[in-house]
Design an enzyme around this catalytic site. Structure first.
Site, PDB file in Angstrom:
ATOM      1  N   PHE A 125       0.861  -1.181   0.000  1.00 47.26           N
ATOM      2  CA  PHE A 125       0.000   0.000   0.000  1.00 47.26           C
ATOM      3  C   PHE A 125       0.901   1.236   0.000  1.00 47.26           C
ATOM      4  CE2 PHE A 125      -2.873   3.127   1.817  1.00 47.26           C
ATOM      5  CZ  PHE A 125      -4.087   2.801   1.234  1.00 47.26           C
ATOM      6  N   ASP A 196       2.033  -5.161   8.555  1.00 54.50           N
ATOM      7  CA  ASP A 196       0.860  -4.302   8.443  1.00 54.50           C
ATOM      8  C   ASP A 196      -0.358  -5.220   8.314  1.00 54.50           C
ATOM      9  OD1 ASP A 196      -1.234  -2.710   7.569  1.00 54.50           O
ATOM     10  OD2 ASP A 196       0.068  -1.342   6.467  1.00 54.50           O
ATOM     11  N   TYR A 221     -10.716   0.675  10.953  1.00 51.25           N
ATOM     12  CA  TYR A 221     -11.951   1.071  10.261  1.00 51.25           C
ATOM     13  C   TYR A 221     -12.331   0.106   9.149  1.00 51.25           C
ATOM     14  CZ  TYR A 221      -8.242   3.274   7.514  1.00 51.25           C
ATOM     15  OH  TYR A 221      -7.086   3.508   6.818  1.00 51.25           O
ATOM     16  N   LYS A 222     -11.510  -0.922   8.925  1.00 51.15           N
ATOM     17  CA  LYS A 222     -11.837  -1.912   7.890  1.00 51.15           C
ATOM     18  C   LYS A 222     -12.628  -3.053   8.550  1.00 51.15           C
ATOM     19  CE  LYS A 222      -8.069  -0.270   5.023  1.00 51.15           C
ATOM     20  NZ  LYS A 222      -6.637  -0.343   4.682  1.00 51.15           N
ATOM     21  N   ARG A 369     -12.955  -4.543  -6.827  1.00 55.21           N
ATOM     22  CA  ARG A 369     -12.557  -5.261  -5.619  1.00 55.21           C
ATOM     23  C   ARG A 369     -13.777  -5.528  -4.742  1.00 55.21           C
ATOM     24  NH1 ARG A 369      -8.514  -2.724  -1.144  1.00 55.21           N
ATOM     25  NH2 ARG A 369     -10.329  -1.433  -0.861  1.00 55.21           N
TER      26      ARG A 369
END
Ligand SMILES: *Cc1c(COP(=O)(O)O)cnc(C)c1O
Length: 410
Positions: A125, A196, A221-222, A369
């Site tokens: 990322f 991560d 928050y995922k 996705r």
């Protein structure tokens, strides 16, 4: 219709079926983007109300003690720790992944003063890469960033590498790294590893302690459903806490913040990672959101995720969409909780699908996705989502100009 019948059967057998009732979801919307922003637990909504109205509104400053706001980062950190295989006292909740990476990379480099290389993957990322670049530039370019192939990490490791910074699940394809094997290979070469867990935490079992992980960061928050911009977390293995020194030495990470000592002295343990005042409202909401994981284990969540992904693929085949949408995710044993499909019109297809009430997302340059959040997705939702995708593809509604126009956040 057969598909919908079969979905009903699968839903009846689903041991997590009753978890959906713990969430507030808009009607007629199917949410396949829980890997980007998790849905809202009802408990989160209630806590938001009470933390603002009662704790802040009535309690004012006394709530730091009365409602133990001051202990939130450690308390929430330990609750997250339990979901990622970390024993107490090794996880604290604070800041964002980006900021936490800066801290942990700095500390790790200090622990390997004779080495000058940070290794990562090109496909990581971007913020992870950017933060490493920023740190290296601050260090006067004495260090360098090197990119290794995500399919072949162990073979690329060598003894100039101080820190290996990896995201366990590739955010585009869903490719999942073997944390245990890679950590071991890195340790054999004296390399410290920063994991991560952005697309891991809350999606499947993670065993930080058992894998002998050194450090980890992750967002909430995922799959942890903490809400937009919810604070992140950072893990420092107990065995490293003595030698760990991070440079964002703010007062909340001081050994005794309220002594107002003119010199910095780090708190013991993982709490040193606190810099400034925690965002109490957001962290309280996150705390409440974590209730949805009570009484569930992550193996069960993973089982359902695998079943949902498999069911999605079956539905695509039934609607004969599997040739038009090319799946670019790896096999399930090396995959997180998402599926990625390539299509030159992926962005517009995603927009047209959203207009039909199915929210997925697009990742540049050409990936549609789909995230599978097992706590609030049913097999019926998947069947319905694919049926709506079939309409979009058959009628080519994605060619309409409104769906072709890129918005700011994709
Ligand atoms: C979502 C995500 C981030 C987000 O970083 P923030 O600083 O919390 O915005 C970082 N890394 C990965 C791998 C991600 O998927």
């Amino acid at each position: 219709m057969q598909i919908k019948q079969h979905a009903l059967t699968l839903d009846k057998q689903d041991p997590l079926g009753d978890k959906k009732a713990l969430f507030v979801l808009p009607e007629n919307v199917i949410y396949l983007d829980g890997n980007s922003l998790g849905a809202m637990p009802l408990a989160a909504q209630q806590r938001a109300e009470s933390v603002v109205r009662e704790q802040w509104g009535n309690g004012l400053i006394t709530s730091w003690n009365q409602h133990n706001w001051i202990g939130l980062p450690q308390r929430v950190g330990d609750r997250i720790g339990a979901l990622v295989g970390a024993a107490q006292g090794q996880v604290v909740c604070c800041d964002s992944i980006s900021v936490n990476l800066f801290k942990v990379l700095s500390a790790a480099l200090k622990m390997r003063p004779e080495r000058q290389v940070i290794a990562t993957t090109k496909d990581n990322f971007p913020t992870d890469i950017y933060m490493a670049e920023g740190l290296i530039s601050l260090l006067g370019d004495s260090h360098e960033l090197t990119f290794i192939d995500e399919q072949n990490i162990a073979d690329a490791l060598h003894e100039d590498i101080a820190v290996l910074m990896l995201t366990q699940v590739n955010f585009r394809t869903g490719y999942r790294q073997n944390m245990e094997a890679i950590t071991r290979a890195a340790h054999d070469k004296g390399i410290l590893v920063v994991w991560d867990l952005a697309h891991s935490a809350g999606a499947f079992e993670v065993a930080l302690d058992a894998c002998q992980a050194d450090f980890a960061v992750g967002c909430t928050y995922k799959y942890l459903n903490g809400g937009p911009g919810a604070p992140a977390f950072i893990y420092v293995a107990s065995r490293h806490q003595q030698d760990y020194v991070q440079p964002l030495s703010g007062w909340m990470g001081h050994a005794s913040p309220f002594a107002f000592d003119p010199h910095y002295q780090p708190a013991d343990g993982v709490s040193q990672n606190l810099s400034g005042t925690p965002g109490v409202v957001g962290m309280s909401i996150l705390d409440a959101s974590l209730d949805v994981f009570e009484g569930t284990d992550l193996a069960e969540i993973r089982n359902k995720s695998v079943a949902l992904m498999d069911w999605f693929s079956q539905c695509l085949k039934t609607y004969e969409l599997d040739t038009e949408l090319e799946c670019c995710s790896p096999p399930v044993d090396v995959r997180g909780s998402q599926l990625a499909f390539r299509h030159p019109e992926a962005y517009a297809i995603c927009q047209a699908w959203i207009a039909e009430g199915v929210i997925a997302d697009f990742r540049a340059p050409d990936i549609l996705r789909i995230g599978f959040a097992p706590l609030y997705l049913s097999f019926g939702d998947i069947a319905e989502a694919v049926s709506r995708l079939h309409d979009v593809m058959q009628n080519k509604t994605y060619l309409q100009p409104t769906f072709q126009q890129k918005q700011t956040v994709t």
